[in-house]
Design an enzyme around this catalytic site. Sequence first.
Site, PDB file in Angstrom:
ATOM      1  N   GLN A  70       6.099   0.721   5.640  1.00  0.00           N
ATOM      2  CA  GLN A  70       5.564  -0.514   5.113  1.00  0.00           C
ATOM      3  C   GLN A  70       6.827  -1.173   4.527  1.00  0.00           C
ATOM      4  O   GLN A  70       7.868  -0.589   4.473  1.00  0.00           O
ATOM      5  CB  GLN A  70       4.443   0.034   4.132  1.00  0.00           C
ATOM      6  CG  GLN A  70       3.815  -1.078   3.053  1.00  0.00           C
ATOM      7  CD  GLN A  70       4.623  -1.150   1.775  1.00  0.00           C
ATOM      8  OE1 GLN A  70       5.503  -0.183   1.610  1.00  0.00           O
ATOM      9  NE2 GLN A  70       4.768  -2.265   1.206  1.00  0.00           N
ATOM     10  N   LYS A 118       9.579   0.046   1.981  1.00  0.00           N
ATOM     11  CA  LYS A 118       9.995   1.476   2.155  1.00  0.00           C
ATOM     12  C   LYS A 118      11.486   1.284   2.751  1.00  0.00           C
ATOM     13  O   LYS A 118      12.091   0.292   3.243  1.00  0.00           O
ATOM     14  CB  LYS A 118       9.207   2.485   3.207  1.00  0.00           C
ATOM     15  CG  LYS A 118       7.699   2.298   2.763  1.00  0.00           C
ATOM     16  CD  LYS A 118       7.726   3.448   1.323  1.00  0.00           C
ATOM     17  CE  LYS A 118       6.284   3.621   0.809  1.00  0.00           C
ATOM     18  NZ  LYS A 118       5.406   2.486   0.695  1.00  0.00           N
ATOM     19  N   ARG A 170      -1.575   3.688  17.729  1.00  0.00           N
ATOM     20  CA  ARG A 170      -0.371   3.733  18.370  1.00  0.00           C
ATOM     21  C   ARG A 170       0.571   2.615  17.680  1.00  0.00           C
ATOM     22  O   ARG A 170       0.062   1.342  17.365  1.00  0.00           O
ATOM     23  CB  ARG A 170      -0.165   3.572  19.826  1.00  0.00           C
ATOM     24  CG  ARG A 170      -1.020   4.540  20.516  1.00  0.00           C
ATOM     25  CD  ARG A 170      -1.035   4.383  22.073  1.00  0.00           C
ATOM     26  NE  ARG A 170      -1.610   3.062  22.263  1.00  0.00           N
ATOM     27  CZ  ARG A 170      -2.576   2.877  22.870  1.00  0.00           C
ATOM     28  NH1 ARG A 170      -3.638   4.101  23.209  1.00  0.00           N
ATOM     29  NH2 ARG A 170      -3.131   1.779  23.184  1.00  0.00           N
ATOM     30  N   PHE A 206       0.752   6.738  -4.596  1.00  0.00           N
ATOM     31  CA  PHE A 206      -0.062   5.371  -4.187  1.00  0.00           C
ATOM     32  C   PHE A 206      -1.519   6.063  -3.839  1.00  0.00           C
ATOM     33  O   PHE A 206      -1.794   7.168  -3.334  1.00  0.00           O
ATOM     34  CB  PHE A 206       0.695   5.008  -3.033  1.00  0.00           C
ATOM     35  CG  PHE A 206       0.039   3.649  -2.283  1.00  0.00           C
ATOM     36  CD1 PHE A 206      -0.438   2.692  -3.117  1.00  0.00           C
ATOM     37  CD2 PHE A 206      -0.441   3.743  -1.228  1.00  0.00           C
ATOM     38  CE1 PHE A 206      -1.101   1.605  -2.582  1.00  0.00           C
ATOM     39  CE2 PHE A 206      -1.061   2.805  -0.547  1.00  0.00           C
ATOM     40  CZ  PHE A 206      -1.291   1.680  -1.129  1.00  0.00           C
ATOM     41  N   ASP A 242       3.911  14.329   1.842  1.00  0.00           N
ATOM     42  CA  ASP A 242       3.894  12.887   1.852  1.00  0.00           C
ATOM     43  C   ASP A 242       5.365  12.528   1.515  1.00  0.00           C
ATOM     44  O   ASP A 242       5.634  12.304   0.335  1.00  0.00           O
ATOM     45  CB  ASP A 242       2.778  12.172   0.812  1.00  0.00           C
ATOM     46  CG  ASP A 242       2.629  10.871   0.827  1.00  0.00           C
ATOM     47  OD1 ASP A 242       3.629  10.196   1.435  1.00  0.00           O
ATOM     48  OD2 ASP A 242       1.631  10.351   0.409  1.00  0.00           O
ATOM     49  N   HIS A 254       8.268   8.338   0.468  1.00  0.00           N
ATOM     50  CA  HIS A 254       9.484   7.751  -0.330  1.00  0.00           C
ATOM     51  C   HIS A 254      10.845   8.347   0.045  1.00  0.00           C
ATOM     52  O   HIS A 254      11.669   8.238  -0.479  1.00  0.00           O
ATOM     53  CB  HIS A 254       9.279   7.964  -1.924  1.00  0.00           C
ATOM     54  CG  HIS A 254       7.857   7.518  -2.395  1.00  0.00           C
ATOM     55  ND1 HIS A 254       7.585   7.420  -3.984  1.00  0.00           N
ATOM     56  CD2 HIS A 254       7.155   6.876  -1.841  1.00  0.00           C
ATOM     57  CE1 HIS A 254       6.599   6.652  -4.117  1.00  0.00           C
ATOM     58  NE2 HIS A 254       6.282   6.156  -3.014  1.00  0.00           N
ATOM     59  N   ARG A 305      -6.681  11.181  23.744  1.00  0.00           N
ATOM     60  CA  ARG A 305      -6.406  11.648  25.072  1.00  0.00           C
ATOM     61  C   ARG A 305      -5.474  12.859  25.034  1.00  0.00           C
ATOM     62  O   ARG A 305      -4.938  13.229  23.867  1.00  0.00           O
ATOM     63  CB  ARG A 305      -5.741  10.426  25.582  1.00  0.00           C
ATOM     64  CG  ARG A 305      -6.147   9.255  25.971  1.00  0.00           C
ATOM     65  CD  ARG A 305      -5.548   8.255  26.596  1.00  0.00           C
ATOM     66  NE  ARG A 305      -6.346   6.980  27.133  1.00  0.00           N
ATOM     67  CZ  ARG A 305      -6.401   6.043  26.453  1.00  0.00           C
ATOM     68  NH1 ARG A 305      -5.715   5.764  25.409  1.00  0.00           N
ATOM     69  NH2 ARG A 305      -7.066   4.830  26.787  1.00  0.00           N
ATOM     70  N   TYR A 353      -9.243   7.341  30.989  1.00  0.00           N
ATOM     71  CA  TYR A 353     -10.536   7.257  30.498  1.00  0.00           C
ATOM     72  C   TYR A 353     -10.930   8.625  30.032  1.00  0.00           C
ATOM     73  O   TYR A 353     -11.997   8.972  30.495  1.00  0.00           O
ATOM     74  CB  TYR A 353     -11.611   6.410  31.391  1.00  0.00           C
ATOM     75  CG  TYR A 353     -10.994   5.045  31.276  1.00  0.00           C
ATOM     76  CD1 TYR A 353     -10.748   4.321  29.951  1.00  0.00           C
ATOM     77  CD2 TYR A 353     -10.716   4.041  32.204  1.00  0.00           C
ATOM     78  CE1 TYR A 353     -10.540   2.835  29.846  1.00  0.00           C
ATOM     79  CE2 TYR A 353     -10.384   2.631  32.284  1.00  0.00           C
ATOM     80  CZ  TYR A 353     -10.206   2.131  30.962  1.00  0.00           C
ATOM     81  OH  TYR A 353      -9.886   0.809  30.697  1.00  0.00           O
TER      82      TYR A 353
HETATM   83  C1  LIG Z   1       3.357   7.866  -1.643  1.00  0.00           C
HETATM   84  C2  LIG Z   1       2.771   7.105  -0.637  1.00  0.00           C
HETATM   85  N1  LIG Z   1       1.997   7.571   0.238  1.00  0.00           N
HETATM   86  C3  LIG Z   1       1.615   6.916   1.372  1.00  0.00           C
HETATM   87  C4  LIG Z   1       1.761   5.690   1.434  1.00  0.00           C
HETATM   88  C5  LIG Z   1       0.976   4.834   2.423  1.00  0.00           C
HETATM   89  O1  LIG Z   1       1.677   4.209   3.358  1.00  0.00           O
HETATM   90  P1  LIG Z   1       1.387   2.949   4.164  1.00  0.00           P
HETATM   91  O2  LIG Z   1       1.437   1.703   3.274  1.00  0.00           O
HETATM   92  O3  LIG Z   1       2.209   2.650   5.218  1.00  0.00           O
HETATM   93  O4  LIG Z   1      -0.138   3.058   4.429  1.00  0.00           O
HETATM   94  C6  LIG Z   1       2.496   4.956   0.527  1.00  0.00           C
HETATM   95  C7  LIG Z   1       2.793   3.525   0.674  1.00  0.00           C
HETATM   96  O5  LIG Z   1       2.729   2.625   0.091  1.00  0.00           O
HETATM   97  C8  LIG Z   1       3.265   5.712  -0.559  1.00  0.00           C
HETATM   98  O6  LIG Z   1       3.673   5.235  -1.552  1.00  0.00           O
END
Ligand SMILES: Cc1ncc(COP(=O)(O)O)c(C=O)c1O
Length: 415
Positions: free
Chosen positions: A195, A198, A244, A98, A169, A172, A227, A234
Amino acid sequence: MSAPALALAGGTPIRTRPFPVWPVFGVEEERRLVRVLRSGQWGRLDGAEVDAFEEQFAAMHGCRYGIAVVNGTVALRIALLAAGIRAEDEVIVPPYTFVATATAVLEANAIPVFADVSLATFNLDPAAVAAAITPRTRAIIPVHFAGQPADMDAIRALAEPRGILVLEDAAHAHGASYRGRPAGSLGDVATFSFQSSKNVTAGEGGIITTNDAALARACRSVHNCGRVPEGVWYEHHVVSGNYRLGELQGALLNCQLERFEEQARTRERNGLRLARELGGIPGLHVQQRSEACTRHAYHLFMMRIDPAAFGAPRAALRAALDAEGIPCSAGYGYSLPDQPLFRNKAFGPYVPGAGERLDYRSARCPNSDLLCRDQALWLGQNLLLGTDADIDDIVAAFEKVYALRHQLSTLDSSP
Ligand SMILES: Cc1ncc(COP(=O)(O)O)c(C=O)c1O
């Protein structure tokens, strides 16, 4: 009796029933959401849901620290910034992923360098990574594609002697493992996404996991406006923002975790069965399972079609499967270096000056090109949450289309 026909040619489809819907939720989610709603403690600094989720998710993934954030894209960028990646540092990423894996690098003001994936595992090819390393390489981002951990032994062997950061990353790969160790704990730091599609979801959301206390502290600061725990409200120590996660999403995620183990087992059981049965069809190459993969998360069941060996192009197979009641995606339409964003170096304010000297047209990623152009096939994880009968239907549909592939040549099956 008339000869069997593909549903596309007027025959009876293998199935008309829908597959399991995603997300899965019930009264537990309703109760917990209402509890947070009524508490009035909707922000993570007021309530306990996000704290509890971070702790449990990190522990499940072999880590002491978890920092929940608003999505997986921002999780990648925060991890890079917290790790001290600086302007114009090079970060090696796969082209078959992605877009966020690469744009997060740009948004950290660093330069994505593409290294091709393996046609067998669809994960970063360590030989391509080795060839892409330069004196400016500061990080490698292996993506555990479809939920199978990347070749972490080889990647770490390249990274560690050179002091290169390894950022997994794991968008998945919830619950996946490599030689018995959970994804999320296989490099210096890792990121996950929650997301909608997922395997653990709250609609949106993400988390950073690590066992490095200093990195965790830096990520926590960057995710919370710079912070620091000993500072006052602040008081801001680094340029950053508010990333967050809220308590309503924390509550949803805590419920989803209760469902997770059983879902993960079902996906893997069904994924292994599909790999065995679809792997026997000529011209279909299912994602090769690495001997180091001790649990595959199966966010996707991925395979590739060799159209010549199968006897039909990908678009025809997909159209035929769709008519048989099996939704099957072609995945990414572009290998990342071919995305307009990279072709046109539309990097906005990031990596100023680098745009002129970079040329992504010369990035050579033939495997990723092939997957995007002609070969990749994805089945979504919700299909793997089904029963044995659902998996029977998937196998039967692929076998039927293969057996009757000659009928495809007489049909117009453009996508
Ligand atoms: C391989 C990969 N990395 C990063 C992301 C990014 O995640 P998000 O959609 O939560 O920003 C995704 C999501 O779709 C992804 O498939």
